[in-house]
Design an enzyme around this catalytic site. Sequence first.
Site, mmCIF file in Angstrom:
data_model
loop_
_atom_site.group_PDB
_atom_site.id
_atom_site.type_symbol
_atom_site.label_atom_id
_atom_site.label_comp_id
_atom_site.label_asym_id
_atom_site.label_seq_id
_atom_site.Cartn_x
_atom_site.Cartn_y
_atom_site.Cartn_z
ATOM 1 N N SER A 180 -10.035 -0.364 7.078
ATOM 2 C CA SER A 180 -9.420 -0.212 5.755
ATOM 3 C C SER A 180 -8.728 -1.443 5.192
ATOM 4 O O SER A 180 -8.315 -1.437 4.034
ATOM 5 C CB SER A 180 -8.432 0.958 5.764
ATOM 6 O OG SER A 180 -9.138 2.169 5.681
ATOM 7 N N LYS B 46 0.854 -1.195 0.000
ATOM 8 C CA LYS B 46 0.000 0.000 0.000
ATOM 9 C C LYS B 46 0.885 1.239 0.000
ATOM 10 O O LYS B 46 1.884 1.285 0.725
ATOM 11 C CB LYS B 46 -0.903 -0.036 1.237
ATOM 12 C CG LYS B 46 -1.964 1.066 1.284
ATOM 13 C CD LYS B 46 -2.870 0.894 2.504
ATOM 14 C CE LYS B 46 -3.950 1.956 2.573
ATOM 15 N NZ LYS B 46 -4.853 1.763 3.741
ATOM 16 N N SER C 55 -9.740 1.878 2.784
ATOM 17 C CA SER C 55 -8.821 2.607 1.931
ATOM 18 C C SER C 55 -7.804 1.715 1.205
ATOM 19 O O SER C 55 -7.225 2.144 0.213
ATOM 20 C CB SER C 55 -8.054 3.642 2.761
ATOM 21 O OG SER C 55 -7.251 2.999 3.727
#
Lengths: 487, 474, 98
Positions: free
Chosen positions: A178, A79, A154
């Site tokens: 997330s 990420k 996210s």
Amino acid sequence: MADLNTLTLSELSDKLAAGECRSVDIVNDVLACIEERDGRIGAYLTLDRASALEQAQAADAARAAGACHPMLGIPVAIKDLINVKGQPCTCSSKILEGYVAPYDATVVSRLRAAGAVLLGRVNMDEFAMGSSTENAALGKTSNPWNLDHVPGGSSGGSAASVAADEAVCSLGSDTGGSIRQPAAFCGCVGVKPTYGRVSRYGLTAFASSLDQIGPISKTVRDSAILLDTICGHDPMDSSSIDLPATAFAAQLGSDPSLSGMKLGLPKEYFVEGMDPEVEKAVRDAVEHCRGLGAEIVDVSLPNAKYAIAVYYIIATAEASANLARFDGIRYGLRIDGKDPIELYGRTRAAGFGPEVKRRIILGTYVLSSGYYDAYYLKAQKVRTLIRDDFAEAFRQCDAILAPVTPTAAYRKGEKTSDPLKMYLDDILTTPINLAGNCALSVPCGFASNGMPVGLQIIGDAFNEEAILRVGHAYEQTTGWHRQRPEW
Amino acid sequence: MEYEATIGLETHIMQKTGTKMFCSCRHEYGAAPNTHVCPVCLGYPGALPVLNEKAIELCCKAGLLLGCAINPYSKWDRKNYFYPDMAKNYQISQYDQPLCLGGQLEVEVDGAMKTFAIERIHQEENAAKNTHVAGGSLVDYNRAGTALMEIVSEPCMHSAADALAYMNALKQIMQYGGISDCDQEKGQMRSDVNVSVRPVGQKELGAKVEIKNMNSFAFIEQAIGYEIDRQIAVLEGGGRVAQETRGFDADRGETFTQRTKEDAHDYRYFPEPDLMPVKISAEQVERWRAELPELPAQRRARYVSELGLPEYDAGVLTSDKAVSDWFEEAMRHTDNAKAVSNFIMGEMLRLLSGQGTAISESQVTPEKLAAIIALIDAKTISTSAGKQVFEIVFNEGGDPKTIVEAKGMAQVSDDSALEGWADEAIANNPKSVEEYKAGKQGAINFLMGQVMKASKGKANPGAVMQMLKQKLDA
Amino acid sequence: MSNATQGMDVGYVAHLARLELTAEETALFQGQLDQILHYVEQLNALDVAGVEPTAHAIPVYNVFRPDEVGRSLDHDDVIANAPSAANGQFRVPKIIDQ
Ligand SMILES: [Mg+2]
Ligand SMILES: [Zn+2]
């Protein structure tokens, strides 16, 4: 294409150990898949093919020289808010334009030490603020199950890359859901570890008291392997807890029996507005666990309903301070001004997207003079009540079963105009971050629109072993996780 | 109308640690800009602070030296404000649970002892250094994040003299305690000065004016004096003193408005999630207490009671820690405290100030001074010869005994030699002899001087005096 | 929390946060944030007298590091990240003392 990219981490790990394939083969298949699909998925922000292949060659050489680790030679997507030395770390924000990380996050150092291949950087909501990866300044990501749908967020790029076989596994971060929510939306497994289990050093902070890095993968066993690799005490993170080394993957047996385990069912978790299809999938999963020998007990989390209010005060307050450092002075974007104040105002106006600005303003407000007690302090006290609820529940059960989200993945654009509506979707995930305990998301079916549904298995602090055991047993005796999107 | 000023000080002191407060960057003054920086002290994304154990110890020891209670539970807070010298745009500090609570400082002001109350000491981090250049400013983060403690006094002082005495005492104690060098040139000790004025007899304090970030004691004295006069003038003129932050213009010796109450900061303090609270046990406090060095006041008392020095000597010797430490070292080589004291207060301080060097760098070491004193006490040399030896060693180095031998400075106590000089002096100065015999005791001193002159200063003055008396009184 | 119903001064708070907003943004955020603050008012219903606040989910104490020098960053890397630099330092518009 040998399609090695479609296999699980543990399958690939076995093949590598048996000499049936090389890391270079795996990386080549993954790169080919990215080449073919990522134009449609949009999971990757940056990808250094040459570096990935070099790392794979190094892993193969290390193995030839006798090295072994379950992650040796396994490609991982990261990420884009986790710092990797020498690479950009954009957090999907324009404000980090030009920034090159001069250091490795602790999780990255651990992956390197294990010989994993750092594949590339995947998309997310800007600074992890969002639940759909639509708040991303540098590109949009689609759900591999239906390109018109959001991948969740996210960590949307992390989940989408795994679901699309563009990565074997990935790292995400979970501040209010997330990891678990995009994992559920994309039909993956995702684990939010106990706060303090995984070092946050090098994870760009959203809300420091809630953030945890965790795995997103194709199976529970894969997540356990990844978790074993990245967790452990780190003196660089004061909130990292010093505990004995874990062996989560080794503890997962082949016997799927859950006899002797008590699983809690919180009545408050089947909330108003929940999609009946989601509720049914989860209730079926509960019955399935009962069938595996678990005793199902009712538990109560009476204050969980306040979690959204508490979360959006605490998380935004912490974020307002955490994001103050993005000011155009030491790194990243700068829009000049006649004095520093003007420079700050312009840089931050141009660099942050609307959701980030909204949360910074909210967080600044709840801390400001005259409002602190009414908002921030009150929220911290209610946080205590939410923690106490979980502590009480875990006196009665070993793990809690619940939905991850009130609905399956929705269409892009459906909720972007109404922030509060989007926030309310976090009602089932945020309580866990507030309490600090652990939870995982595992596929448990599909809604009628063809989108995956996730089962949330919540554990007490530092009892990842229990949730992994339940998830693994469920997964072994159901086939949901083996279903893949069609291409 | 009569007015009374009230003054409180917030003094920032940089602790003597090897590394910064929250990261392992070296704490060093004068290094090339931005060479002692890392992700933590540059506020890079993802970096996290970790507490420096030594800094906590030094802060607590400072508290113990000032009679503070050590807070059994203290915590960390973020103080939010945007400024280029603050890498994260928040300062990690302690808001409501500082490491040290309460305390006091006893100081002498114009001959009277006064006690100034200390409210608290908290630990925080330093800011970076800005320099102004044409068309902009430059920022060097080497100093950013170094350990800084803030000692907050109660508003308990009433004059510039009070404030100065407080600051001097604080500096002395911090130096003695090994907490900080308090080198103001290096910014290691800076104060925010709060001044208010009210009519005598009025209960509540007047509007508070804060003068920020002053490192020179002389400027602090000037600024307080100016500010008291200014505020009284405003009140006399029927005006109201505005609550504000003022700067000090050293060239004009005046303060000026910097920031009014309306645009005051809203610091939005909240608990620092990245740092864990600190719990300090009573046992730990006692261990630290046992390690504390002796303070100037304690030393002064001991010099008087145990070494028999006059109050005055004890005061001079302890006013500077380096001098006092030097004295202590000399006392390990001699028992003659008064002689050591005389040499330090006389020759040593005079010669040092002429050269501008530190006592620790003097060629006269504590051991060599002890050797000189031993030569005097053994009557090998006279006191005045001892002073000459001191000066020679101070300027050129060398061993006192060798110098005495090489320069033939040993004094003569031998009776036959003394007798010759004494007889000569009596014979050549009948007038003085007559005066002495007529009862003018002082006349003997002239004769004595003649003997010393004839001996080129080598005659033992005690023996000479005795011999002259013997001969004249016979 | 009774103040919340009066709404927030978005312009003022945005300035505190050093965000220059356009008039459109200010208006949009004003509505959205007032709505969120209204939602948050549900916490008023809870009596939290005597409840300790939670600042850290997993409470630990006394996490220290020894006062030992570690590695600092390479100066060139540091300056390479600077949007503007001069003389090995970060260049900013003239700082006025606050
Ligand atoms: Mg301060
Ligand atoms: Zn540093």
